[in-house]
Design an enzyme around this catalytic site. Sequence first.
Site, PDB file in Angstrom:
ATOM      1  N   LEU A   1      44.931  66.588  24.040  1.00  0.00           N
ATOM      2  CA  LEU A   1      45.982  65.414  24.106  1.00  0.00           C
ATOM      3  C   LEU A   1      45.534  63.166  24.682  1.00  0.00           C
ATOM      4  CD1 LEU A   1      49.226  66.929  22.752  1.00  0.00           C
ATOM      5  CD2 LEU A   1      47.836  65.921  20.627  1.00  0.00           C
ATOM      6  N   GLY A   2      45.688  63.832  25.751  1.00  0.00           N
ATOM      7  CA  GLY A   2      45.456  63.041  26.659  1.00  0.00           C
ATOM      8  C   GLY A   2      45.602  63.231  28.282  1.00  0.00           C
TER       9      GLY A   2
ATOM     10  N   GLY B   1      46.222  61.966  32.120  1.00  0.00           N
ATOM     11  CA  GLY B   1      46.798  61.049  33.631  1.00  0.00           C
ATOM     12  C   GLY B   1      46.736  61.080  35.040  1.00  0.00           C
TER      13      GLY B   1
ATOM     14  N   PHE C   1      48.221  62.756  36.911  1.00  0.00           N
ATOM     15  CA  PHE C   1      48.821  64.284  37.987  1.00  0.00           C
ATOM     16  C   PHE C   1      47.757  64.908  36.440  1.00  0.00           C
ATOM     17  CE2 PHE C   1      52.394  62.486  40.253  1.00  0.00           C
ATOM     18  CZ  PHE C   1      51.994  62.315  41.152  1.00  0.00           C
TER      19      PHE C   1
ATOM     20  N   THR D   1      46.327  67.288  33.003  1.00  0.00           N
ATOM     21  CA  THR D   1      45.833  66.963  31.602  1.00  0.00           C
ATOM     22  C   THR D   1      46.933  67.277  30.623  1.00  0.00           C
ATOM     23  OG1 THR D   1      44.869  69.140  31.347  1.00  0.00           O
ATOM     24  CG2 THR D   1      43.454  66.977  32.068  1.00  0.00           C
ATOM     25  N   VAL D   2      46.639  66.803  29.127  1.00  0.00           N
ATOM     26  CA  VAL D   2      47.821  67.713  28.048  1.00  0.00           C
ATOM     27  C   VAL D   2      47.220  67.815  27.223  1.00  0.00           C
ATOM     28  CG1 VAL D   2      50.018  66.894  26.838  1.00  0.00           C
ATOM     29  CG2 VAL D   2      49.147  65.350  29.010  1.00  0.00           C
TER      30      VAL D   2
ATOM     31  N   LYS E   1      51.418  70.189  28.942  1.00  0.00           N
ATOM     32  CA  LYS E   1      51.179  69.516  30.358  1.00  0.00           C
ATOM     33  C   LYS E   1      50.617  70.562  31.469  1.00  0.00           C
ATOM     34  CE  LYS E   1      53.170  65.625  33.030  1.00  0.00           C
ATOM     35  NZ  LYS E   1      53.876  64.716  32.957  1.00  0.00           N
TER      36      LYS E   1
ATOM     37  N   ASP F   1      60.505  54.232  34.948  1.00  0.00           N
ATOM     38  CA  ASP F   1      59.699  53.851  34.688  1.00  0.00           C
ATOM     39  C   ASP F   1      59.302  53.741  33.055  1.00  0.00           C
ATOM     40  OD1 ASP F   1      56.846  52.677  34.883  1.00  0.00           O
ATOM     41  OD2 ASP F   1      56.086  54.398  34.758  1.00  0.00           O
TER      42      ASP F   1
END
Length: 438
Positions: free
Chosen positions: A44-45, A47, A49, A51-52, A67, A169
């Site tokens: 999916l994506g 970050g 920190f 991967t998802v 995640k 955030d």
Amino acid sequence: MSCSSSSGSEEDDEGFDSYRKGGYHAVRIGDQFAGGRYIAQRKLGWGQFSTVWLAYDTSTSAYVALKIQKSAAQFVQAALHEIDVLASISDGVDVNSKCVVQLIDHFKHAGPNGQHLCMVIEFLGDSLLRLIKYNRYKGLPLNKVREICHCILIGLDYLHREHGIIHTDLKPENVLLISTIDPAKDPVKSEVSPILERPEGSINGGVTSLIEKKLKRRARRAVAKISGRTASIGGTEDQKSVRNLDGIDVRCKVVDFGNACWADKQFAEEIQTRQYRAPEVILQAGYSFSVDMWSFACIAFELATGDMLFTPKVGQGFSEDEDHLALMMELLGKMPRKVATAGAKSKDFFDRHGDLKRIRRLKFWPLSKLLVDRYKFSQSDAHEFSEFLLPLLDFVPEKRPTAQQCLQHPWLRGTESNEKNESSVENVGVGMSNLKIK
């Protein structure tokens, strides 16, 4: 990065060199986690920190977002904090109606690069940023903006009042629609059978996907060149028009609690993504729940106009921070001297009279006028929307309305269905099915 988003990160890829000891875990489609309970379907994506992945939960026959955190100690620590916050908010009664993402499970996974903490989160759709882009930055219809604002406020009220948590955030990337904009990307609506075992001949998923992406990008560029030529023949009227949002379900949830904190247990002075940062954070004057309310107002403006409310830049002789403060004052008027001089960093920007040291000439453009002049709002829409937003943008943090108070605001209750929902404070956590605004 939005932890359970189907849209993933806005960057292209996470890079090969992060797949090493202490770094990401290389996942292959069909890989099993937690003793075979979760099976990786597609990425999916990613970050900084983690991967998802979209995963299939064999015990509930449902799709989830998995995640997988990097394995180095500081990333493990960050994941433990996020699990702590998510576990706390997933503990509420009927949490599904509270417009915050739910933690389903968490576990450790041993791989060649170390031991990775994994979080299983409910699968959600695209981010509000994707929705803004999908609509070509034209601004969404106000009834859709109302509906989204209503959901975010229910989420914030739940976090602030029931759990004492500040998100810190809040931005369009960190609010996800409960379903995908494109039904074909939804694993349930698209009716694709789940992958239950590793496809024949599959190799390292992390690295393969990077190679595939590069090939796809080349193909897209070639297609773009061809379609660019045909578009110039066929005219561009359709390209300019705003996409139809009628069929899109804009109910949404607040996600990504990696930076969240309890109001009485703060651990960072510099919080919030730049454009959504409150003045007291820039000045280091302490903060509370009202920082989330400032960010919320910035998001509401962006949804309605397609533009960010504040986009500060470094200039000749002044910093990004000082430009940010100047932009705020051009929109909202002079900051009260008491507020301007109250922070640990106040002396960097303001003189003792509460005037900016390096940016002397401000061009005032009040919000209501800006909405009419630049964004072609009707006078009444501009007036009503400004009345909703301006109290949230008060320089005095204590004067900003709470999420609970915002839910009672006439602008938000501008339709019959909402008046039923919000006639009492008890109804703040209405069921998701009641959130549709006609």
